[in-house]
Design an enzyme around this catalytic site. Structure first.
Site, PDB file in Angstrom:
ATOM      1  N   HIS A   1       9.080  -8.204 115.134  1.00  0.00           N
ATOM      2  CA  HIS A   1       7.836  -8.811 114.647  1.00  0.00           C
ATOM      3  C   HIS A   1       6.827  -7.739 114.239  1.00  0.00           C
ATOM      4  CE1 HIS A   1       4.726 -12.025 114.547  1.00  0.00           C
ATOM      5  NE2 HIS A   1       3.925 -11.026 114.898  1.00  0.00           N
ATOM      6  N   GLU A   2       6.595  -6.792 115.137  1.00  0.00           N
ATOM      7  CA  GLU A   2       5.609  -5.752 114.847  1.00  0.00           C
ATOM      8  C   GLU A   2       6.094  -4.805 113.754  1.00  0.00           C
ATOM      9  OE1 GLU A   2       2.768  -6.160 115.934  1.00  0.00           O
ATOM     10  OE2 GLU A   2       3.196  -7.603 117.525  1.00  0.00           O
TER      11      GLU A   2
ATOM     12  N   HIS B   1       4.963  -6.138 110.456  1.00  0.00           N
ATOM     13  CA  HIS B   1       3.572  -5.764 110.174  1.00  0.00           C
ATOM     14  C   HIS B   1       3.489  -4.295 109.737  1.00  0.00           C
ATOM     15  CE1 HIS B   1       1.907  -9.490 111.565  1.00  0.00           C
ATOM     16  NE2 HIS B   1       2.247  -9.320 112.831  1.00  0.00           N
TER      17      HIS B   1
END
Length: 374
Positions: free
Chosen positions: A24-25, A28
């Site tokens: 997920h990170e 980003h």
């Protein structure tokens, strides 16, 4: 490998969750770098740093003490920068330089900011697709079985079916004269039996036989005073067909879409009261399920990880302040108004969102603990 995965036990939950947070990170991070934003910190977990290193771009990669999430800290959230004086140690604000504005997240165009925020959930969905595609290529995709053609898959020893003389491969044609087309038809007939003796018409090696059996109350249901009944047979053994890369990716995307739709449907049923809140799961239930699934083997754990990745991506898209979906909602308003929402309004919204998330987490955790077997 399966025995090793099972022996890891509850630690599987930490491994799975940290991997999903990393994905997920990473979404980003990668899009932020593409957008020209300076990334200051990439952290798995919160709290005190356990391990870390700083790369050539100045990003601090670290693992922190509390493995309940993660974050990517990007440079530039306003027009000023707070610095600590070297001589007196006092904190002072100063305007951003042109070079700093060029790598500041807050000074990027709206489209790039939205892309950075959306990249986290999108990464989770893409990860689920890749996981499922890998399973379909290596292990194969489940192929629907025909209960009427293949018959009973197995008979549990000592069950009502075993005592009645059922055998693997028996094709159940009817129950008390009620035609049986699918395994779900059989399950329904057994559930509605009330424990009364049923007459089963079966086909075995070209012969038609009649067997009589009284379904038994499930052990767990009996302990809780429920009314679930069990015959003691399973459906046909599932078949798996390996797929090529493109077919596997298409199937992975289709299954990810299906699981997303099912999750949204379940959330809607809980919201409207058609489904119990006991079906909601938080950290405690995830740990319990991870351990249970790991006992079934590596493939089951990988499949479960794909489902969790979809749920993590979906959760973060909810339009709740503090979540990615909340930021995207603010950006949508900004696109319509032509200017950002005021800082005071955003601050209040974030506080309300944080309170809602904490309340929901506490409720789900208490619900998880109360549902644990004693």
């Amino acid at each position: 490998m399966d025995s090793f995965v099972g022996s890891v036990g509850y630690f599987n939950a930490i491994i799975v969750f940290c991997l999903l947070v990393f994905v997920h990170e990473l979404g980003h991070y990668l899009v932020a770098r593409w957008a020209g934003v300076r990334v200051e910190t990439f952290s798995i977990g919160f709290g005190r740093e356990i391990w870390g290193r700083t790369d050539k771009a100045g990003t601090r990669w670290k693992v922190s003490l509390i493995p309940l999430g993660g974050y990517v800290k990007m440079f530039g959230e306003g027009e000023t920068l707070i610095e600590r004086g070297e001589s007196d140690g006092e904190e002072r604000e100063r305007p951003l330089t042109e070079a700093e504005r060029a790598v500041s997240f807050a000074h990027k165009p709206l489209g790039k900011r939205a892309a950075v925020v959306a990249a986290g959930p999108v990464a989770n969905f893409l990860f689920a697709i890749v996981i499922l595609a890998g399973l379909y290529m290596v292990h194969g995709k489940p192929v629907p079985t025909d209960f009427q053609e293949q018959g009973v898959g197995s008979v549990r020893e000592g069950s009502a079916a075993d005592r009645a003389g059922f055998q693997p491969g028996d094709r159940i044609l009817s129950v008390d004269g009620r035609p049986i087309e699918t395994f779900e038809d059989l399950r329904q007939a057994v559930a509605e039996s009330g424990g009364e003796r049923l007459s089963f018409t079966i086909a075995r090696e070209g012969e038609r036989l009649t067997l009589n059996a009284a379904p038994e109350v499930r052990d767990s249901e009996a302990e809780e005073g429920g009314t679930g009944y069990l015959l003691g047979v399973t459906g046909p053994v599932a078949r798996f067909e390996r797929q090529g890369p493109f077919g596997a990716l298409a199937s992975g995307a289709s299954e990810t879409w299906r699981l997303t739709a099912l999750t949204l449907s379940a959330i809607g049923e809980i919201f409207y009261g058609d489904r119990s809140v006991d079906d909601m799961g938080g950290p405690v239930k995830i740990v319990q399920l991870s351990n249970d699934v790991a006992q079934l083997g590596l493939l089951s754990l990988i499949s479960f990880m794909a489902v969790l990745s979809i749920n993590l991506g979906l959760l973060n898209l909810f339009p709740i302040p503090m979540l990615d979906g909340g930021h995207l909602a603010f950006y949508a308003v900004e696109a319509v108004r032509g200017r950002p929402i005021g800082e005071r309004t955003q601050e209040v919204a974030f506080r309300i969102g944080l309170a809602l998330l904490l309340a929901l987490m506490i409720f789900i955790t208490i619900n998880d603990v109360l549902s644990l077997p004693i």
